[in-house]
Scaffold this motif. Structure first.
Motif, mmCIF file in Angstrom:
data_model
loop_
_atom_site.group_PDB
_atom_site.id
_atom_site.type_symbol
_atom_site.label_atom_id
_atom_site.label_comp_id
_atom_site.label_asym_id
_atom_site.label_seq_id
_atom_site.Cartn_x
_atom_site.Cartn_y
_atom_site.Cartn_z
ATOM 1 N N THR A 1 0.848 -1.184 0.000
ATOM 2 C CA THR A 1 0.000 0.000 0.000
ATOM 3 C C THR A 1 0.885 1.235 0.000
ATOM 4 O O THR A 1 1.895 1.281 0.694
ATOM 5 N N ILE A 2 0.488 2.228 -0.781
ATOM 6 C CA ILE A 2 1.133 3.530 -0.748
ATOM 7 C C ILE A 2 0.092 4.526 -0.238
ATOM 8 O O ILE A 2 -1.094 4.215 -0.188
ATOM 9 N N VAL A 3 0.547 5.709 0.137
ATOM 10 C CA VAL A 3 -0.383 6.771 0.546
ATOM 11 C C VAL A 3 0.035 8.040 -0.189
ATOM 12 O O VAL A 3 1.144 8.532 -0.002
ATOM 13 N N TYR A 4 -0.862 8.530 -1.032
ATOM 14 C CA TYR A 4 -0.643 9.762 -1.781
ATOM 15 C C TYR A 4 -1.855 10.649 -1.525
ATOM 16 O O TYR A 4 -2.968 10.320 -1.943
ATOM 17 N N GLN A 5 -1.656 11.773 -0.823
ATOM 18 C CA GLN A 5 -2.765 12.656 -0.473
ATOM 19 C C GLN A 5 -2.572 14.019 -1.120
ATOM 20 O O GLN A 5 -1.871 14.882 -0.590
ATOM 21 N N VAL B 1 8.801 20.126 2.457
ATOM 22 C CA VAL B 1 9.084 21.223 1.532
ATOM 23 C C VAL B 1 7.898 22.170 1.563
ATOM 24 O O VAL B 1 6.742 21.740 1.533
ATOM 25 N N ARG B 2 8.201 23.444 1.648
ATOM 26 C CA ARG B 2 7.176 24.479 1.526
ATOM 27 C C ARG B 2 7.615 25.367 0.378
ATOM 28 O O ARG B 2 8.755 25.830 0.337
ATOM 29 N N ARG C 1 2.501 23.014 0.948
ATOM 30 C CA ARG C 1 3.352 22.294 1.898
ATOM 31 C C ARG C 1 3.298 20.812 1.549
ATOM 32 O O ARG C 1 2.220 20.272 1.296
ATOM 33 N N GLN C 2 4.458 20.187 1.503
ATOM 34 C CA GLN C 2 4.549 18.772 1.154
ATOM 35 C C GLN C 2 5.354 18.027 2.207
ATOM 36 O O GLN C 2 6.368 18.538 2.685
ATOM 37 N N THR C 3 4.894 16.831 2.536
ATOM 38 C CA THR C 3 5.702 15.929 3.358
ATOM 39 C C THR C 3 5.847 14.618 2.596
ATOM 40 O O THR C 3 4.914 14.165 1.922
ATOM 41 N N HIS D 1 2.050 13.725 1.228
ATOM 42 C CA HIS D 1 0.902 14.528 1.640
ATOM 43 C C HIS D 1 1.169 15.971 1.266
ATOM 44 O O HIS D 1 2.283 16.470 1.451
ATOM 45 N N GLU D 2 0.148 16.642 0.722
ATOM 46 C CA GLU D 2 0.291 18.063 0.420
ATOM 47 C C GLU D 2 -0.895 18.826 0.977
ATOM 48 O O GLU D 2 -1.992 18.291 1.103
#
Length: 151
Positions: free
Chosen positions: A44-48, A97-98, A116-118, A134-135
């Protein structure tokens, strides 16, 4: 998880290169490149992304999302990194990253602001791969909370 090792310049550079490939995949709507950046061993991946109320959990769904992205945005322009933090801890790396950018939308006014990205990445024998992304966007109208020193 392996014991935490100090980050080396080469590991930071390798993670940064994968993050740049991510940006290139989004900017060019390259679904094949985007999917190739995700851990092939992860079930499973998580892309938000910010515009969806739900996360994307599979490579097939991610491929479809990137292929559909030109219907959501025309492109990102005037991009400038405001803040960046990256830490490598053994086989895992996390980054924040922002950045400021203008998002051109197909049938609407452009949106300016900070994104904003994590990221969470995992090192495999063939390189670094994403496992979570996540963004979010700084929403106008929210008051800035006091800093911990002001509380």
């Amino acid at each position: 998880m392996t014991a935490t090792k100090p980050m080396t310049g080469s590991e930071e550079e390798a993670v940064t290169a994968v993050m740049r490939s991510f940006s290139r995949a989004v900017g060019t709507f390259d679904a094949d490149l985007m999917v190739s950046l995700w851990d092939p061993e992860a079930e499973t991946i998580v892309y938000q992304p910010e515009e969806l109320h739900h996360a994307i959990y599979s490579r097939d769904a991610l491929h479809s999302y990137i292929r559909n992205l030109p219907h959501v945005i025309r492109g990102l322009y005037d991009t400038r990194v405001v803040d960046r933090k990256l830490e490598v801890c053994g086989e895992f790396a996390h980054a924040y990253v922002r950045f400021w950018c203008r998002i051109e939308r197909p049938d609407d006014e452009p949106v300016d602001g900070q994104v904003r990205q994590t990221y969470l990445l995992r090192k495999r024998p063939s390189g670094w791969f994403f496992v979570q992304y996540h963004e979010s966007r700084q929403v106008p109208g929210f008051a800035t909370p006091p800093s911990r020193t002001e509380m």
